[in-house]
Design a protein around this motif. Structure first.
Motif, PDB file in Angstrom:
ATOM      1  N   ILE A 132      20.215  26.570 -27.071  1.00 55.61           N
ATOM      2  CA  ILE A 132      21.323  26.316 -27.987  1.00 55.61           C
ATOM      3  C   ILE A 132      22.644  26.287 -27.224  1.00 55.61           C
ATOM      4  O   ILE A 132      23.516  25.438 -27.466  1.00 55.61           O
ATOM      5  CB  ILE A 132      21.356  27.385 -29.094  1.00 55.61           C
ATOM      6  CG1 ILE A 132      20.095  27.278 -29.967  1.00 55.61           C
ATOM      7  CG2 ILE A 132      22.613  27.244 -29.946  1.00 55.61           C
ATOM      8  CD1 ILE A 132      19.967  28.385 -30.981  1.00 55.61           C
ATOM      9  N   TRP A 179      15.285  26.456 -33.905  1.00 56.62           N
ATOM     10  CA  TRP A 179      15.029  26.913 -32.535  1.00 56.62           C
ATOM     11  C   TRP A 179      14.986  28.434 -32.470  1.00 56.62           C
ATOM     12  O   TRP A 179      14.113  29.004 -31.804  1.00 56.62           O
ATOM     13  CB  TRP A 179      16.115  26.383 -31.603  1.00 56.62           C
ATOM     14  CG  TRP A 179      16.062  24.900 -31.374  1.00 56.62           C
ATOM     15  CD1 TRP A 179      15.223  24.005 -31.992  1.00 56.62           C
ATOM     16  CD2 TRP A 179      16.891  24.140 -30.499  1.00 56.62           C
ATOM     17  NE1 TRP A 179      15.475  22.729 -31.551  1.00 56.62           N
ATOM     18  CE2 TRP A 179      16.488  22.787 -30.615  1.00 56.62           C
ATOM     19  CE3 TRP A 179      17.924  24.458 -29.635  1.00 56.62           C
ATOM     20  CZ2 TRP A 179      17.104  21.761 -29.897  1.00 56.62           C
ATOM     21  CZ3 TRP A 179      18.541  23.444 -28.910  1.00 56.62           C
ATOM     22  CH2 TRP A 179      18.125  22.111 -29.039  1.00 56.62           C
ATOM     23  N   TYR A 226      19.221  24.011 -34.747  1.00 61.64           N
ATOM     24  CA  TYR A 226      19.393  25.237 -33.962  1.00 61.64           C
ATOM     25  C   TYR A 226      18.829  26.469 -34.662  1.00 61.64           C
ATOM     26  O   TYR A 226      18.308  27.374 -34.005  1.00 61.64           O
ATOM     27  CB  TYR A 226      20.868  25.417 -33.616  1.00 61.64           C
ATOM     28  CG  TYR A 226      21.461  24.170 -33.002  1.00 61.64           C
ATOM     29  CD1 TYR A 226      20.896  23.614 -31.851  1.00 61.64           C
ATOM     30  CD2 TYR A 226      22.547  23.513 -33.577  1.00 61.64           C
ATOM     31  CE1 TYR A 226      21.407  22.454 -31.294  1.00 61.64           C
ATOM     32  CE2 TYR A 226      23.071  22.362 -33.020  1.00 61.64           C
ATOM     33  CZ  TYR A 226      22.490  21.839 -31.884  1.00 61.64           C
ATOM     34  OH  TYR A 226      22.984  20.684 -31.340  1.00 61.64           O
ATOM     35  N   ALA A 229      25.137  32.030 -29.748  1.00 63.26           N
ATOM     36  CA  ALA A 229      23.691  31.985 -29.585  1.00 63.26           C
ATOM     37  C   ALA A 229      23.151  33.299 -29.026  1.00 63.26           C
ATOM     38  O   ALA A 229      22.151  33.840 -29.523  1.00 63.26           O
ATOM     39  CB  ALA A 229      23.307  30.829 -28.663  1.00 63.26           C
TER      40      ALA A 229
END
Length: 238
Positions: free
Chosen positions: A193, A18, A15, A203
């Protein structure tokens, strides 16, 4: 139902990657769109102040079309509609063969939209210059192109730097709409996420703080440029 906080998800693989990838795409979209908007916007802004009536009409038409259509609609038009309106080979190239078509559609759509706003600011900046400056350029024997290059545009640029700061901030924030045509920039990755972890608050908070940091950097850079190019006696400076 009580929400279960888990901030560690933001530094957990994959994550964190990302979010970094989303930041990269946000910078790529906003940076390329800003360059396009500056070049196109300054050109259209100059067109709107030229003596030629038909050139002014072209500039006015561009501003009225691109400024009055919502950005989200323009992104859809560039990405979904334009390939269908072109000849088959050209449309197929845009949809299938062009690398990252969603990225380039976002850049062009965001750049053209912002260019219309910049054009109005450039026009206002040029028109704010005293008539004596134009007459001085004519007295020196400068052509129209030379007058703009050496006199009008350098002065106008200093006048429009503050509104340019606002447009630079807007282009960073508006880049979030690129997710609607498939660009996984910062907002898009934060939604990814959320979908994967159900930690939507964490997120989106990370995305929000990243946008705040980006815009603060833009403000600092533009203020530095503004101070460096300021001329004593202009724009209220002494």
């Amino acid at each position: 139902m009580q929400y279960r906080w888990n901030w560690s998800v933001l530094i957990t693989d994959p994550y964190l990657g990302w979010l970094v990838s989303g930041l990269k795409w946000t910078l790529m979209v906003a940076g390329a769109a800003w360059l396009l908007a500056l070049v196109l916007g300054c050109t259209v802004g100059v067109l709107r102040t030229l003596p030629s009536a038909w050139l002014r009409a072209i500039g006015t038409a561009y501003v009225e079309i691109f400024r009055n259509v919502p950005l989200l609609v323009q992104l859809f038009l560039w990405y979904f509609i334009l390939p269908e309106l072109l000849p088959y080979s050209a449309g197929h190239w845009l949809k299938r063969d062009l690398p990252l078509p969603e990225y380039w559609s976002a850049v062009v759509g965001l750049g053209c939209f912002t260019a219309a706003r910049i054009a109005e600011q450039v026009r206002a900046g040029i028109e704010s210059i005293g008539h004596g400056q134009r007459m001085a350029a004519v007295a020196l024997g400068l052509t129209t192109a030379q007058s703009y290059r050496y006199v009008l545009l350098p002065l106008a640029a200093r006048h429009v730097l503050p509104p340019f700061t606002s447009e630079a901030l807007n282009i960073v924030k508006n880049s979030s709409l690129a997710l609607t045509i498939g660009v996984l920039e910062l907002t898009g990755q934060s939604r990814q996420i959320e979908a994967a972890t159900f930690q939507g608050i964490e997120a989106l908070t990370a995305a929000t703080l990243t946008y705040v940091c980006l815009t603060l950097v833009v403000i600092a850079v533009m203020q530095t440029i503004e101070r460096r190019v300021a001329i004593s006696g202009t724009m209220g400076r002494t």
